[in-house]
Scaffold this active site. Structure first.
Site, PDB file in Angstrom:
ATOM      1  N   GLY A  14       0.714  -1.199   0.050  1.00 21.70           N
ATOM      2  CA  GLY A  14       0.028   0.122  -0.009  1.00 21.70           C
ATOM      3  C   GLY A  14       0.921   1.303  -0.056  1.00 21.70           C
ATOM      4  O   GLY A  14       1.701   1.287   0.969  1.00 21.70           O
ATOM      5  N   ARG A  75       1.277  -5.398  -4.940  1.00 20.04           N
ATOM      6  CA  ARG A  75       1.500  -6.595  -4.109  1.00 20.04           C
ATOM      7  C   ARG A  75       1.670  -7.680  -5.176  1.00 20.04           C
ATOM      8  O   ARG A  75       0.537  -7.905  -5.875  1.00 20.04           O
ATOM      9  CB  ARG A  75       0.403  -6.614  -3.075  1.00 20.04           C
ATOM     10  CG  ARG A  75      -0.112  -5.406  -2.468  1.00 20.04           C
ATOM     11  CD  ARG A  75      -1.202  -5.976  -1.273  1.00 20.04           C
ATOM     12  NE  ARG A  75      -2.009  -4.803  -0.889  1.00 20.04           N
ATOM     13  CZ  ARG A  75      -1.742  -3.850  -0.086  1.00 20.04           C
ATOM     14  NH1 ARG A  75      -0.585  -3.882   0.724  1.00 20.04           N
ATOM     15  NH2 ARG A  75      -2.371  -2.889   0.293  1.00 20.04           N
ATOM     16  N   ASP A 106       5.141  -4.929   6.083  1.00 18.16           N
ATOM     17  CA  ASP A 106       5.795  -6.140   6.487  1.00 18.16           C
ATOM     18  C   ASP A 106       5.715  -7.268   5.314  1.00 18.16           C
ATOM     19  O   ASP A 106       6.830  -8.061   5.291  1.00 18.16           O
ATOM     20  CB  ASP A 106       5.040  -6.660   7.813  1.00 18.16           C
ATOM     21  CG  ASP A 106       3.659  -6.787   7.329  1.00 18.16           C
ATOM     22  OD1 ASP A 106       2.961  -6.150   6.436  1.00 18.16           O
ATOM     23  OD2 ASP A 106       2.853  -7.451   8.380  1.00 18.16           O
ATOM     24  N   THR A 129       4.104   2.686   5.723  1.00 17.77           N
ATOM     25  CA  THR A 129       2.864   2.307   5.774  1.00 17.77           C
ATOM     26  C   THR A 129       2.158   3.097   6.372  1.00 17.77           C
ATOM     27  O   THR A 129       2.662   3.685   7.539  1.00 17.77           O
ATOM     28  CB  THR A 129       2.665   0.885   5.935  1.00 17.77           C
ATOM     29  OG1 THR A 129       1.370   0.585   6.319  1.00 17.77           O
ATOM     30  CG2 THR A 129       3.647   0.425   7.264  1.00 17.77           C
ATOM     31  N   ASP A 131      -0.067   2.203   8.466  1.00 17.43           N
ATOM     32  CA  ASP A 131      -0.419   1.561   9.576  1.00 17.43           C
ATOM     33  C   ASP A 131       0.406   1.424  10.815  1.00 17.43           C
ATOM     34  O   ASP A 131      -0.292   1.159  11.819  1.00 17.43           O
ATOM     35  CB  ASP A 131      -0.851  -0.077   9.126  1.00 17.43           C
ATOM     36  CG  ASP A 131      -1.564  -0.107   7.866  1.00 17.43           C
ATOM     37  OD1 ASP A 131      -2.276   0.534   7.887  1.00 17.43           O
ATOM     38  OD2 ASP A 131      -1.418  -1.343   7.392  1.00 17.43           O
ATOM     39  N   ASP A 133       2.548  -0.490  11.913  1.00 15.38           N
ATOM     40  CA  ASP A 133       2.501  -1.826  12.615  1.00 15.38           C
ATOM     41  C   ASP A 133       3.903  -2.443  12.517  1.00 15.38           C
ATOM     42  O   ASP A 133       3.848  -3.585  12.602  1.00 15.38           O
ATOM     43  CB  ASP A 133       1.315  -2.446  12.108  1.00 15.38           C
ATOM     44  CG  ASP A 133       1.621  -2.754  10.541  1.00 15.38           C
ATOM     45  OD1 ASP A 133       2.457  -2.001   9.894  1.00 15.38           O
ATOM     46  OD2 ASP A 133       0.857  -3.648  10.078  1.00 15.38           O
ATOM     47  N   MET A 173      -8.593   2.771   8.694  1.00 12.77           N
ATOM     48  CA  MET A 173      -7.720   1.736   8.124  1.00 12.77           C
ATOM     49  C   MET A 173      -6.719   1.137   9.279  1.00 12.77           C
ATOM     50  O   MET A 173      -6.709   1.777  10.171  1.00 12.77           O
ATOM     51  CB  MET A 173      -6.910   2.238   7.023  1.00 12.77           C
ATOM     52  CG  MET A 173      -7.628   1.951   5.877  1.00 12.77           C
ATOM     53  SD  MET A 173      -6.594   2.341   4.152  1.00 12.77           S
ATOM     54  CE  MET A 173      -7.888   2.218   2.954  1.00 12.77           C
ATOM     55  N   GLY A 174      -5.736   0.369   8.706  1.00  8.39           N
ATOM     56  CA  GLY A 174      -4.708  -0.050   9.830  1.00  8.39           C
ATOM     57  C   GLY A 174      -4.867  -1.578   9.584  1.00  8.39           C
ATOM     58  O   GLY A 174      -3.852  -2.199  10.514  1.00  8.39           O
ATOM     59  N   ARG A 175      -5.482  -2.193   8.636  1.00 10.13           N
ATOM     60  CA  ARG A 175      -5.223  -3.549   8.511  1.00 10.13           C
ATOM     61  C   ARG A 175      -5.526  -4.243   9.890  1.00 10.13           C
ATOM     62  O   ARG A 175      -6.694  -4.121  10.549  1.00 10.13           O
ATOM     63  CB  ARG A 175      -4.019  -4.058   7.930  1.00 10.13           C
ATOM     64  CG  ARG A 175      -4.006  -5.356   7.342  1.00 10.13           C
ATOM     65  CD  ARG A 175      -2.919  -5.840   6.609  1.00 10.13           C
ATOM     66  NE  ARG A 175      -2.502  -4.933   5.438  1.00 10.13           N
ATOM     67  CZ  ARG A 175      -2.957  -5.250   4.172  1.00 10.13           C
ATOM     68  NH1 ARG A 175      -3.655  -6.358   3.848  1.00 10.13           N
ATOM     69  NH2 ARG A 175      -2.510  -4.539   3.099  1.00 10.13           N
ATOM     70  N   LYS A 217     -23.457  14.409  26.956  1.00  6.26           N
ATOM     71  CA  LYS A 217     -22.872  14.952  25.529  1.00  6.26           C
ATOM     72  C   LYS A 217     -24.141  14.875  24.485  1.00  6.26           C
ATOM     73  O   LYS A 217     -24.881  14.216  24.533  1.00  6.26           O
ATOM     74  CB  LYS A 217     -21.746  13.747  25.220  1.00  6.26           C
ATOM     75  CG  LYS A 217     -20.762  13.765  26.126  1.00  6.26           C
ATOM     76  CD  LYS A 217     -19.534  12.965  25.697  1.00  6.26           C
ATOM     77  CE  LYS A 217     -18.549  12.914  26.799  1.00  6.26           C
ATOM     78  NZ  LYS A 217     -17.278  12.100  26.250  1.00  6.26           N
ATOM     79  N   GLU A 226     -10.489  -0.946  11.516  1.00  8.62           N
ATOM     80  CA  GLU A 226     -10.930  -2.041  10.353  1.00  8.62           C
ATOM     81  C   GLU A 226     -10.808  -3.306  10.987  1.00  8.62           C
ATOM     82  O   GLU A 226     -11.395  -4.193  10.547  1.00  8.62           O
ATOM     83  CB  GLU A 226     -10.622  -1.651   9.069  1.00  8.62           C
ATOM     84  CG  GLU A 226      -9.007  -1.949   8.696  1.00  8.62           C
ATOM     85  CD  GLU A 226      -8.492  -1.780   7.498  1.00  8.62           C
ATOM     86  OE1 GLU A 226      -9.470  -1.614   6.571  1.00  8.62           O
ATOM     87  OE2 GLU A 226      -7.215  -1.780   6.983  1.00  8.62           O
TER      88      GLU A 226
HETATM   89  O1  F6P Z   1      -1.714  -1.432   4.552  1.00 10.81           O
HETATM   90  C1  F6P Z   1      -2.055  -0.158   4.128  1.00 10.81           C
HETATM   91  C2  F6P Z   1      -3.387  -0.325   3.907  1.00 10.81           C
HETATM   92  O2  F6P Z   1      -4.161   0.989   3.717  1.00 10.81           O
HETATM   93  C3  F6P Z   1      -4.463  -0.978   5.435  1.00 10.81           C
HETATM   94  O3  F6P Z   1      -4.515   0.244   6.177  1.00 10.81           O
HETATM   95  C4  F6P Z   1      -5.638  -1.497   4.507  1.00 10.81           C
HETATM   96  O4  F6P Z   1      -6.191  -2.507   5.232  1.00 10.81           O
HETATM   97  C5  F6P Z   1      -4.984  -1.953   3.031  1.00 10.81           C
HETATM   98  O5  F6P Z   1      -3.926  -1.313   2.871  1.00 10.81           O
HETATM   99  C6  F6P Z   1      -5.925  -1.872   2.018  1.00 10.81           C
HETATM  100  O6  F6P Z   1      -5.272  -2.308   0.897  1.00 10.81           O
HETATM  101  P1  F6P Z   1      -5.872  -1.990  -0.594  1.00 10.81           P
HETATM  102  O7  F6P Z   1      -5.281  -0.640  -1.019  1.00 10.81           O
HETATM  103  O8  F6P Z   1      -5.017  -3.115  -1.380  1.00 10.81           O
HETATM  104  O9  F6P Z   1      -7.313  -2.135  -0.619  1.00 10.81           O
END
Ligand code: F6P
Length: 326
Positions: A14, A75, A106, A129, A131, A133, A173-175, A217, A226
């Protein structure tokens, strides 16, 4: 004297804001050290196809501030196979490439690790990335920009949430990691943050929302990573809605806008620092490592270590959110 004369640079996985700043730093540091440098298009896929372009200093002019990656990314399924990696090695030999700098996450580093083992090619990785991570670095390139993008979006949603007295579930996001969710949740004063590293108990969430959102609130924001095990923002929102039809609930999935945009100052400086560090590491005869940032200093971590270990979410950040969202 290093035996390295010519290197390749690629971006894989990504894309992340700041990748261009890293490419620029790699190209210019290589030239500064009298190395030849080629850009490999579309990550490992371009390595397999021999899609190379000689890079001169002016080829990386005016890219520092741009999102995406001028080298494009992919990828590559083919690079997962021995045959694919063999083709990539043959292309490197034909182009007289002695070493590689790979910018990615990774998956990128896993590919690089096998490649160095099979063909004894020096590879240095730069963490890129949104993420954040990766074990062995406090920050990955793109994380800070994505964080600011999320914050801007959530602040806007908060405006409409409070105008209508609504409860929003916002998916970021964040996988399978919760770093982006956790920090953006704290920075936007979210009522709750759901991340994969912590189990989500719907009962607790209900109690929490009843106390805060319905108690005192006039709007509510729940940030959902996600990768959260309870099934994403739509699923959780539906569960809460079933039990609390009195809540006016909306869901917003931020999606790929989180990956775009001009990199923040922090990401530009980190990318520039790590780009220089990556070429220096190759000239130092390092192979199969990632350069990262730990406590503001450049770190060198083996691909083995960064792949095998899991970066831990800081409990202190979770505590901060528990205290501040009462
Ligand atoms: O690893 C980066 C990321 O944006 C993640 O946060 C997300 O889950 C994934 O890539 C989405 O991948 P794609 O662009 O292949 O849908």
């Amino acid at each position: 004297m290093s035996r390295i004369k010519k290197i390749g640079v690629l971006t894989s996985g990504g894309d992340a804001p700041g990748m261009n700043a890293a490419i620029r730093a790699v190209v210019r540091t290589a030239i500064f050290n009298n190395l030849e440098v080629v850009g490999v298009k579309q990550g490992y896929q371009g390595l397999i196809k021999g899609d190379f372009e000689t890079m001169k200093s002016y080829d990386v002019s005016n890219i520092l501030q741009k999102g995406g990656t001028i080298l494009c990314s992919a990828r590559s399924e083919e690079f997962r196979s021995v045959e694919g990696r063999k083709k990539a090695h043959e292309q490197m030999l034909a182009a007289k490439l002695d070493a590689l700098v790979v910018i990615g996450g990774d998956g990128t580093f896993s590919g690089a690790r096998i490649f160095t083992q099979e063909f004894d090619i020096p590879v240095v990785g730069i963490p890129g990335t949104i993420d954040n991570d990766l074990y062995g670095t406090d920050y990955t390139i793109g994380f800070d920009t994505a964080l600011n993008t999320v914050i801007e979006a959530v602040d806007k949603i908060r405006d409409t949430a409070s105008a209508h007295n609504r409860l929003f579930f916002i998916e970021v996001m964040g996988r399978d990691a919760g770093f982006l969710a956790l920090r953006s949740g704290i920075a936007t004063g979210a009522e709750a943050i759901l991340i994969p590293e912590r189990q989500t108990h719907l009962k607790d969430l209900e109690k929490y929302l009843a106390k805060g959102y319905k108690g005192h609130k006039n709007s509510g924001i729940v940030i959902v990573a996600e990768g959260d095990k309870s099934g994403g923002a739509y699923t959780i929102a539906r569960e809460i809605e079933k039990k609390h039809p009195e809540y006016d609930i909306r869901v917003s999935v931020l999606g790929h806008m989180q990956r775009g945009g001009s990199p923040s100052a922090f990401d530009r400086v980190t990318a520039s620092t790590l780009g220089v560090a990556a070429v220096d590491a190759l000239l130092d005869d390092q192979k199969s490592i990632m350069v990262g940032m730990v406590n503001g200093e450049v770190s060198h971590v083996s691909f083995n270590k960064t792949i095998k270990n899991k970066k831990v979410v800081k409990d202190s950040l979770l505590t901060i959110n528990d205290i501040l969202s009462i």
